[in-house]
Design a protein around this motif. Structure first.
Motif, PDB file in Angstrom:
ATOM      1  N   LEU A   7       0.817  -1.213   0.000  1.00  0.00           N
ATOM      2  CA  LEU A   7       0.000   0.000   0.000  1.00  0.00           C
ATOM      3  C   LEU A   7       0.851   1.263   0.000  1.00  0.00           C
ATOM      4  N   VAL A   8       1.913   1.269   0.786  1.00  0.00           N
ATOM      5  CA  VAL A   8       2.791   2.443   0.841  1.00  0.00           C
ATOM      6  C   VAL A   8       3.472   2.652  -0.507  1.00  0.00           C
ATOM      7  N   THR A   9       3.940   1.581  -1.121  1.00  0.00           N
ATOM      8  CA  THR A   9       4.586   1.683  -2.426  1.00  0.00           C
ATOM      9  C   THR A   9       3.595   2.129  -3.496  1.00  0.00           C
ATOM     10  N   ALA A  10       2.383   1.594  -3.470  1.00  0.00           N
ATOM     11  CA  ALA A  10       1.358   1.988  -4.434  1.00  0.00           C
ATOM     12  C   ALA A  10       0.986   3.457  -4.261  1.00  0.00           C
ATOM     13  N   PHE A  11       0.911   3.914  -3.017  1.00  0.00           N
ATOM     14  CA  PHE A  11       0.635   5.324  -2.753  1.00  0.00           C
ATOM     15  C   PHE A  11       1.755   6.191  -3.323  1.00  0.00           C
ATOM     16  N   GLY A  12       2.983   5.745  -3.170  1.00  0.00           N
ATOM     17  CA  GLY A  12       4.123   6.469  -3.724  1.00  0.00           C
ATOM     18  C   GLY A  12       4.085   6.528  -5.237  1.00  0.00           C
ATOM     19  N   VAL A  13       3.657   5.440  -5.873  1.00  0.00           N
ATOM     20  CA  VAL A  13       3.546   5.426  -7.333  1.00  0.00           C
ATOM     21  C   VAL A  13       2.504   6.436  -7.790  1.00  0.00           C
ATOM     22  N   LEU A  49       7.709   5.809 -11.245  1.00  0.00           N
ATOM     23  CA  LEU A  49       8.806   4.935 -10.852  1.00  0.00           C
ATOM     24  C   LEU A  49       9.583   5.526  -9.677  1.00  0.00           C
ATOM     25  N   MET A  50       9.914   6.788  -9.775  1.00  0.00           N
ATOM     26  CA  MET A  50      10.679   7.432  -8.707  1.00  0.00           C
ATOM     27  C   MET A  50       9.857   7.531  -7.410  1.00  0.00           C
ATOM     28  N   GLY A  51       8.569   7.802  -7.528  1.00  0.00           N
ATOM     29  CA  GLY A  51       7.717   7.852  -6.348  1.00  0.00           C
ATOM     30  C   GLY A  51       7.606   6.507  -5.666  1.00  0.00           C
ATOM     31  N   GLY A  52       7.454   5.453  -6.451  1.00  0.00           N
ATOM     32  CA  GLY A  52       7.391   4.104  -5.885  1.00  0.00           C
ATOM     33  C   GLY A  52       8.678   3.718  -5.187  1.00  0.00           C
ATOM     34  N   LEU A  53       9.812   4.026  -5.805  1.00  0.00           N
ATOM     35  CA  LEU A  53      11.096   3.715  -5.183  1.00  0.00           C
ATOM     36  C   LEU A  53      11.319   4.521  -3.904  1.00  0.00           C
ATOM     37  N   LEU A  54      10.957   5.795  -3.950  1.00  0.00           N
ATOM     38  CA  LEU A  54      11.155   6.647  -2.776  1.00  0.00           C
ATOM     39  C   LEU A  54      10.287   6.195  -1.604  1.00  0.00           C
ATOM     40  N   PHE A  55       9.036   5.921  -1.858  1.00  0.00           N
ATOM     41  CA  PHE A  55       8.145   5.509  -0.774  1.00  0.00           C
ATOM     42  C   PHE A  55       8.469   4.099  -0.294  1.00  0.00           C
ATOM     43  N   LEU A  57      11.404   3.026   0.153  1.00  0.00           N
ATOM     44  CA  LEU A  57      12.487   3.198   1.116  1.00  0.00           C
ATOM     45  C   LEU A  57      11.963   3.459   2.528  1.00  0.00           C
ATOM     46  N   LEU A  58      10.760   4.003   2.618  1.00  0.00           N
ATOM     47  CA  LEU A  58      10.184   4.347   3.918  1.00  0.00           C
ATOM     48  C   LEU A  58       9.616   3.144   4.660  1.00  0.00           C
ATOM     49  N   VAL A  59       9.435   2.028   3.970  1.00  0.00           N
ATOM     50  CA  VAL A  59       8.867   0.822   4.570  1.00  0.00           C
ATOM     51  C   VAL A  59       9.964   0.088   5.333  1.00  0.00           C
ATOM     52  N   THR A  60       9.688  -0.202   6.582  1.00  0.00           N
ATOM     53  CA  THR A  60      10.657  -0.954   7.379  1.00  0.00           C
ATOM     54  C   THR A  60      10.267  -2.425   7.392  1.00  0.00           C
ATOM     55  N   SER A  61      11.250  -3.277   7.277  1.00  0.00           N
ATOM     56  CA  SER A  61      10.988  -4.712   7.311  1.00  0.00           C
ATOM     57  C   SER A  61      11.125  -5.207   8.749  1.00  0.00           C
ATOM     58  N   PRO A  62      10.341  -6.192   9.116  1.00  0.00           N
ATOM     59  CA  PRO A  62      10.450  -6.710  10.484  1.00  0.00           C
ATOM     60  C   PRO A  62      11.807  -7.373  10.706  1.00  0.00           C
ATOM     61  N   LYS A  63      12.337  -7.191  11.903  1.00  0.00           N
ATOM     62  CA  LYS A  63      13.637  -7.774  12.219  1.00  0.00           C
ATOM     63  C   LYS A  63      13.485  -9.259  12.485  1.00  0.00           C
ATOM     64  N   LYS A  64      14.488 -10.005  12.057  1.00  0.00           N
ATOM     65  CA  LYS A  64      14.479 -11.450  12.281  1.00  0.00           C
ATOM     66  C   LYS A  64      14.946 -11.747  13.697  1.00  0.00           C
ATOM     67  N   LYS A  65      14.304 -12.718  14.311  1.00  0.00           N
ATOM     68  CA  LYS A  65      14.718 -13.137  15.645  1.00  0.00           C
ATOM     69  C   LYS A  65      15.888 -14.100  15.510  1.00  0.00           C
ATOM     70  N   GLU A  66      16.899 -13.866  16.314  1.00  0.00           N
ATOM     71  CA  GLU A  66      18.051 -14.748  16.292  1.00  0.00           C
ATOM     72  C   GLU A  66      17.889 -15.836  17.320  1.00  0.00           C
ATOM     73  N   ASN A  67      18.266 -17.018  16.945  1.00  0.00           N
ATOM     74  CA  ASN A  67      18.182 -18.157  17.854  1.00  0.00           C
ATOM     75  C   ASN A  67      19.598 -18.448  18.336  1.00  0.00           C
ATOM     76  N   ASN A  68      19.875 -18.097  19.588  1.00  0.00           N
ATOM     77  CA  ASN A  68      21.204 -18.269  20.142  1.00  0.00           C
ATOM     78  C   ASN A  68      21.416 -19.643  20.805  1.00  0.00           C
ATOM     79  N   GLU A  69      20.401 -20.468  20.780  1.00  0.00           N
ATOM     80  CA  GLU A  69      20.518 -21.793  21.390  1.00  0.00           C
ATOM     81  C   GLU A  69      21.176 -22.760  20.430  1.00  0.00           C
ATOM     82  N   LYS A  70      22.111 -23.538  20.950  1.00  0.00           N
ATOM     83  CA  LYS A  70      22.753 -24.551  20.128  1.00  0.00           C
ATOM     84  C   LYS A  70      22.063 -25.884  20.343  1.00  0.00           C
TER      85      LYS A  70
END
Length: 71
Positions: A7-13, A49-55, A57-70
């Motif tokens: 949605l954010v990218t489409a709005f930027g486009v 194209l430029m609007g889609g690319l710019l917007f 960039l504003l989208v944050t991706s969820p951080k991956k959880k690290e599994n520290n257990e061996k």
């Protein structure tokens, strides 16, 4: 990609399309030698194209959880 990022990218486009056409209409290129701004279609698509690319960039991706257990 999740729904929010699409949605954010489409709005930027859409914003970019409007801005690209507005740039052609108000500034444009009188001589016709400018590659992007000489035709309304080129200017509009480039703005989208430029609007889609710019917007995108504003989208944050969820951080991956690290599994520290061996195992």
């Amino acid at each position: 990609m999740n729904k929010k990022s699409i949605l954010v990218t489409a709005f930027g486009v859409v914003i970019g399309l409007v801005a690209g056409y507005a740039y052609y209409y108000f500034v444009g290129c009188n001589s016709g030698t400018c590659a992007i701004t000489s035709k309304p279609l080129n200017s509009t698509l480039y703005g989208g194209l430029m609007g889609g690319l710019l917007f995108n960039l504003l989208v944050t991706s969820p951080k991956k959880k690290e599994n520290n257990e061996k195992e």
